[in-house]
Design an enzyme around this catalytic site. Structure first.
Site, PDB file in Angstrom:
ATOM      1  N   ASP A  58       2.792   6.106  -6.893  1.00 19.78           N
ATOM      2  CA  ASP A  58       1.683   5.713  -6.029  1.00 19.78           C
ATOM      3  C   ASP A  58       0.383   6.288  -6.575  1.00 19.78           C
ATOM      4  O   ASP A  58       0.046   7.441  -6.303  1.00 19.78           O
ATOM      5  CB  ASP A  58       1.941   6.207  -4.594  1.00 19.78           C
TER       6      ASP A  58
ATOM      7  N   LYS B 191      -6.208   7.360  -6.035  1.00 20.12           N
ATOM      8  CA  LYS B 191      -6.110   8.751  -5.591  1.00 20.12           C
ATOM      9  C   LYS B 191      -6.824   9.656  -6.596  1.00 20.12           C
ATOM     10  O   LYS B 191      -6.987   9.286  -7.754  1.00 20.12           O
ATOM     11  CB  LYS B 191      -4.630   9.186  -5.559  1.00 20.12           C
TER      12      LYS B 191
ATOM     13  N   ARG C 165       3.230   1.098   4.177  1.00 15.21           N
ATOM     14  CA  ARG C 165       3.448   0.270   5.364  1.00 15.21           C
ATOM     15  C   ARG C 165       3.502  -1.208   4.991  1.00 15.21           C
ATOM     16  O   ARG C 165       4.170  -1.996   5.637  1.00 15.21           O
ATOM     17  CB  ARG C 165       2.362   0.575   6.411  1.00 15.21           C
TER      18      ARG C 165
HETATM   19  N1  BES Z   1       2.401   8.063  -0.432  1.00 13.74           N
HETATM   20  C1  BES Z   1       1.280   8.386   0.365  1.00 13.74           C
HETATM   21  C2  BES Z   1       1.588   9.416   1.457  1.00 13.74           C
HETATM   22  C3  BES Z   1       1.979  10.786   0.973  1.00 13.74           C
HETATM   23  C4  BES Z   1       1.055  11.804   0.933  1.00 13.74           C
HETATM   24  C5  BES Z   1       3.305  11.061   0.631  1.00 13.74           C
HETATM   25  C6  BES Z   1       1.440  13.067   0.504  1.00 13.74           C
HETATM   26  C7  BES Z   1       3.683  12.316   0.216  1.00 13.74           C
HETATM   27  C8  BES Z   1       2.754  13.320   0.150  1.00 13.74           C
HETATM   28  C9  BES Z   1       0.739   7.133   1.057  1.00 13.74           C
HETATM   29  O1  BES Z   1       0.949   5.936   0.414  1.00 13.74           O
HETATM   30  C10 BES Z   1      -0.737   7.317   1.206  1.00 13.74           C
HETATM   31  O2  BES Z   1      -1.387   7.421   0.213  1.00 13.74           O
HETATM   32  N2  BES Z   1      -1.213   7.358   2.433  1.00 13.74           N
HETATM   33  C11 BES Z   1      -2.585   7.560   2.711  1.00 13.74           C
HETATM   34  C12 BES Z   1      -3.020   6.507   3.687  1.00 13.74           C
HETATM   35  C13 BES Z   1      -4.511   6.402   3.865  1.00 13.74           C
HETATM   36  C14 BES Z   1      -5.159   5.907   2.594  1.00 13.74           C
HETATM   37  C15 BES Z   1      -4.814   5.452   4.993  1.00 13.74           C
HETATM   38  C16 BES Z   1      -2.735   8.947   3.330  1.00 13.74           C
HETATM   39  O3  BES Z   1      -1.875   9.339   4.116  1.00 13.74           O
HETATM   40  O4  BES Z   1      -3.678   9.640   2.972  1.00 13.74           O
HETATM   41 ZN    ZN Z   2       2.623   5.886  -0.862  1.00 12.78          ZN
HETATM   42 ZN    ZN Z   3      -0.554   5.455  -1.040  1.00  8.94          ZN
END
Ligand code: BES
Ligand code: ZN
Ligand code: ZN
Length: 484
Positions: free
Chosen positions: A257, A264, A338
């Protein structure tokens, strides 16, 4: 793991023996014989090492008595011993041993607790896990051999079989998570899962390319579009004779990801090979449930894709139309989990099973809320949530029920579609994600496990090594065992 039962330590050819102790350096089961064999200095040495027998403590002492193994691992059990305490003590002892000790004897299972032998063997096998495929300096390790001292044969055999199956499944999930992301394209993971499923006699199918289009797997295609390595959906099915119930297990399988176009930052990307831990746990659990021959039908769905910002990547502003008729506006491509889970949840909901459980490393917000070690439980059915919580408790996996209030739906209202994949404002990120999933999970009982925290850890603890933890596998097996 190879397990055999032996009568006494004089019949042992172990490299080490693991002995439990209670607070105040009171000997646990079988400790007296070992302490006596070592002579009075052993107690002094434990005292010097500040080893009291509290839970969490471990001390490795050499033994010069030829009737004892060369090393003795004293492990603290604390005052109230339960199965998880035994599992942890066994794992901790295992991790305290030098690499080369491949035969270990133990008396830990002689605690007066139902299931003690299985818990101890699980702890040993789980604590023995290493991911050393990429270390040039590591020799090939022999299989672990355990000598169980004075156990009733039949009970030990059954415990060894179950513990072995469970630890192997957790090991598979950990291996898949720890693998270099360069070597785990969605289809490569699918192949590895299919191979393991095949060995266990689990039916498997992989949808990719045109099939994903035909089946309207919108989220997978959108998220996977940014990578040269195409997305896929893995379907595993175990159907025993006369099943008592049918469960659908759905897992998030983002092999890496990067965030996509909503890229990120470097430090948040470091551990994002672990974003397929939900899919890994689901696949491993179906395999374990089948190997254990539990009386529940299980279908596992792993939604596999790579979230990269390539030329085919989805854009913030894109609207996705799903198989169940609902639409989602993508405002942040990093909220991709999601989007792919929605596809698989549509399929699960169509089958109207007795229960749907989904596992996903879904939100950083859940990790903020519950800290790194506890998964959040969401869902549309209190009883189902309680069932998953009870299974997790029994397995020693930490979860906590989270609220998912209906009026929070306003957080994910979109100006152009049925909902958006982000939240308005800063707060309620885990709830917003769960509420979006709820739109795809149908009317039947559904539980969502947000395991962003516990799927991957940077510090080893008792039977959990650094890296992929295999979180969720044991909860799902326990859940199925409770239903079958
Ligand atoms: N894979 C991440 C969530 C995650 C964060 C998993 C830390 C394991 C450790 C997910 O896809 C993500 O990036 N979520 C974002 C959503 C936001 C951009 C609305 C988040 O939680 O910051
Ligand atoms: Zn993710
Ligand atoms: Zn993500």
């Amino acid at each position: 793991m190879h397990v055999r039962s032996i009568r006494s330590l004089s019949a042992s050819d172990a490299d080490a023996v693991i002995v439990g102790m209670f607070p105040g350096r009171r000997g646990g089961p079988g400790a007296a014989t070992v302490l006596k064999g070592m002579g009075p200095w052993a107690r002094k040495a434990l005292e010097t090492a500040k080893f009291d027998g509290d839970s969490g403590q471990v001390a490795v002492l050499p033994s010069t008595n030829p009737d004892l193994p060369a090393q003795v691992v004293f492990v603290g059990l604390g005052a109230d011993v339960d199965l998880e305490c035994l599992r942890q003590a066994a794992g901790r002892a295992m991790r305290a041993l030098p690499e080369k000790a491949r035969t270990v004897a133990t008396t830990l299972h002689r605690m007066e607790l139902d299931g003690a032998a299985q818990a101890v063997l699980e702890g040993l096998a789980l604590g023995d896990y290493r991911f050393d495929r990429y270390r040039s300096s590591f020799p090939v390790r022999e299989e672990l051999s355990v000598e169980v001292l004075g156990g009733a044969n039949q009970e030990v055999e059954a415990a060894a079989l179950a513990a072995g199956i469970i630890a192997e499944a957790v090991g598979l999930a950990r291996d898949l998570v720890n693998e270099s992301p360069s070597r785990k394209a969605p289809l490569e993971v699918a192949e590895r899962i299919a191979a393991a499923a095949g060995e266990a006699g689990v039916a498997h199918e992989v949808w990719s390319g045109g099939r994903l289009v035909e089946e309207k797997m919108t989220g997978l295609l959108a998220v996977g579009g940014g990578s040269h390595r195409p997305p896929c959906l893995v379907r595993l099915e175990y159907r025993p004779r006369r099943p008592k119930a049918t469960i659908y297990l759905v897992g998030k399988g983002i092999v890496f990801d990067s965030g996509g176009l909503s890229l990120k930052s470097a430090d948040f990307m470091e551990t994002m090979k672990s974003d397929m831990a939900g899919a890994a746990a689901v696949a491993a659990a179906v395999i374990a449930i089948a190997r254990l021959g539990l009386r529940v039908g299980v279908v596992g769905l792993a939604a596999m894709a790579e979230n990269l910002p390539g030329g085919g990547a989805q854009r913030p502003g894109d609207v996705l139309a799903y198989r169940n008729g609902k639409t989602v506006e993508v405002l942040n491509t990093d909220a991709e989990g999601r989007l792919v889970m929605a596809d698989a949840l549509c399929l699960a909901a169509e089958a109207e099973p007795d229960l749907i459980v989904d596992l996903a490393t879904l939100t950083g917000a859940n990790k903020v809320g519950l800290g790194p070690k506890i998964a959040g439980l969401f869902g549309n059915d209190e009883e189902a949530i309680a069932r998953v919580k009870a299974a997790a408790d029994a397995a020693g996996e930490r979860t906590w029920p989270m609220p998912m209030p209906k009026d929070y739906f306003s957080l994910i209202e979109s100006s152009v579609a049925d909902m958006k994949n982000t939240i308005t404002g800063r707060y309620g990120g885990a709830q917003g994600a769960a509420l979006l999933l709820a739109e795809f999970a149908g009317e039947g009982p559904w539980v969502h496990v947000d395991m962003a925290g516990p799927a991957f850890v940077d510090k080893a603890e008792h039977y959990i090594p650094r890296g992929g933890t295999g979180f969720g596998v044991r909860t799902l097996v326990e859940l199925a065992a409770g239903m079958g």
